[in-house]
Write an enzyme that holds these catalytic residues in place. Structure first.
Site, mmCIF file in Angstrom:
data_model
loop_
_atom_site.group_PDB
_atom_site.id
_atom_site.type_symbol
_atom_site.label_atom_id
_atom_site.label_comp_id
_atom_site.label_asym_id
_atom_site.label_seq_id
_atom_site.Cartn_x
_atom_site.Cartn_y
_atom_site.Cartn_z
ATOM 1 C CG ASN A 9 -1.721 1.205 1.436
ATOM 2 O OD1 ASN A 9 -1.817 2.030 0.523
ATOM 3 N ND2 ASN A 9 -2.331 1.343 2.599
ATOM 4 C CD1 TRP A 10 3.849 1.206 -2.613
ATOM 5 C CD2 TRP A 10 4.269 2.582 -4.340
ATOM 6 N NE1 TRP A 10 4.906 0.684 -3.321
ATOM 7 C CE2 TRP A 10 5.186 1.516 -4.393
ATOM 8 C CE3 TRP A 10 4.322 3.558 -5.331
ATOM 9 C CZ2 TRP A 10 6.163 1.402 -5.381
ATOM 10 C CZ3 TRP A 10 5.298 3.444 -6.323
ATOM 11 C CH2 TRP A 10 6.205 2.385 -6.339
ATOM 12 C CE LYS A 11 -0.165 3.210 4.717
ATOM 13 N NZ LYS A 11 -0.086 3.343 6.159
ATOM 14 C CG HIS A 93 -5.844 1.920 5.224
ATOM 15 N ND1 HIS A 93 -5.436 2.873 6.130
ATOM 16 C CD2 HIS A 93 -4.805 1.051 5.095
ATOM 17 C CE1 HIS A 93 -4.199 2.584 6.515
ATOM 18 N NE2 HIS A 93 -3.797 1.487 5.901
ATOM 19 C CD GLU A 95 -2.929 5.500 6.757
ATOM 20 O OE1 GLU A 95 -2.902 5.519 5.510
ATOM 21 O OE2 GLU A 95 -2.001 5.021 7.453
ATOM 22 C CD GLU A 163 -3.493 -2.448 7.352
ATOM 23 O OE1 GLU A 163 -2.387 -2.691 6.858
ATOM 24 O OE2 GLU A 163 -4.128 -1.395 7.113
ATOM 25 N N GLY A 169 2.534 2.258 10.653
ATOM 26 C CA GLY A 169 3.519 3.324 10.480
ATOM 27 C C GLY A 169 4.248 3.720 11.754
ATOM 28 C CB SER A 202 5.110 -1.873 12.039
ATOM 29 O OG SER A 202 4.760 -0.510 12.261
ATOM 30 N N GLY A 223 2.801 -1.192 4.252
ATOM 31 C CA GLY A 223 2.869 0.213 3.869
ATOM 32 C C GLY A 223 4.304 0.601 3.546
ATOM 33 N N GLY A 224 4.975 1.201 4.514
ATOM 34 C CA GLY A 224 6.312 1.763 4.308
ATOM 35 C C GLY A 224 7.290 0.821 3.629
HETATM 36 P P1 PGA Z 1 2.873 0.213 7.563
HETATM 37 O O1 PGA Z 1 1.395 0.447 6.961
HETATM 38 O O2 PGA Z 1 3.389 -1.076 7.011
HETATM 39 O O3 PGA Z 1 3.668 1.413 7.082
HETATM 40 O O4 PGA Z 1 2.735 0.170 9.047
HETATM 41 C C1 PGA Z 1 0.511 -0.624 6.779
HETATM 42 C C2 PGA Z 1 -0.794 -0.140 6.193
HETATM 43 O O5 PGA Z 1 -1.300 0.915 6.618
HETATM 44 O O6 PGA Z 1 -1.377 -0.783 5.288
#
Ligand code: PGA
Length: 242
Positions: A9-11, A93, A95, A163, A169, A202, A223-224
């Site tokens: 997930n590149w957000k 998600h 967010e 999640e 993050g 994470s 994500g990251g």
């Molecule tokens: P993260 O994000 O791996 O940077 O913690 C995961 C996500 O929000 O899908």
């Protein structure tokens, strides 16, 4: 057996220059055992789908509207994502639930729209830190699952991602016991026992193998660590080995 899936997930990250990371990923992982998916920002969907042609890399969206088309400035329909080359779409998600006040009912309607467009919905659920501290994790997660997953969802059109909001993050992850507790409960509650269950929050090359060794974890939403081919590639290798 549920399908193994490593989803990135590149957000709101990534410019065209970052597509080089995907060229490197495809070169390093031409034939993984698991499914390998990147959900870039919408601006990169079509160019990433183009470069993924003929490879095992799948691309997906990060959200879609409930309607097929119309007067919804700034939104994208599931049909548009599919037309740009998406096969999956992340929905609900945390967010989006927080930043855009998305309810589980809305997520369910989006998942129906995704299915009509032939997309697999990756539906996210997860508790906040306050909810975990209050001992309501399973109640929250199973409630979100019940309300966010539409009737008719099955392993072919739906993936669930657990999640924990406090792990996204932050570099903090739940203990393996905590992940296993939620994933075991999800497995018992999903409408189709073959539905893939991803853990997200994470996930890194250093913790992926331990997480993937858990019985009801079928992959990760990353994500990251999905922004760099070397990190995401290491996570794919760990999933292949699990
Ligand atoms: P993260 O994000 O791996 O940077 O913690 C995961 C996500 O929000 O899908």
């Amino acid at each position: 057996m549920p399908c193994k899936l490593a989803a990135g997930n590149w957000k709101m990250n990534g410019l065209r220059a970052d597509l080089d990371e995907m060229r490197a990923l495809i070169a390093a992982h031409p034939d993984p055992d698991c499914r390998m998916l990147i959900c870039p920002p919408a601006t990169l969907l079509a160019p990433m789908a183009d470069l993924a042609q003929g490879s095992r890399l799948l691309v997906g969206g990060q959200d879609c509207h409930t309607a097929k088309r119309g007067a919804h400035t700034g939104d994208l329909s599931a049909d548009m994502l599919a037309d740009a080359g998406a096969r999956h779409v992340i929905l609900g998600h945390s967010e989006r639930r927080a930043d855009h006040r998305e309810s589980s009912d809305l997520v369910s309607a989006k998942a129906r729209a995704a299915r009509e467009a032939g997309l697999t919905a990756i539906i996210c659920v997860g508790e906040t830190e306050a909810q975990r501290d209050a001992g309501t994790t399973l109640e929250v997660v199973l409630g979100q699952l019940r309300e966010s997953v539409p009737d008719g969802a099955n392993a072919g059109n739906t993936v669930i991602a657990y999640e924990p909001v406090w792990a996204i993050g932050t570099g903090r992850t739940p203990t393996l016991e905590q992940i296993a507790e939620v994933h075991d409960a999800l497995r018992a509650a999903v409408p189709d026992a073959e539905m893939s269950l991803l853990y997200g929050g994470s996930v890194k090359p250093g913790n992926a193998a331990d997480i993937f060794a858990l019985a009801n974890v079928d992959g990760a939403l990353v994500g990251g660590a999905s922004l760099k081919a070397s990190d995401f590639g290491a996570i794919i290798a760990a999933l292949d080995a699990a």
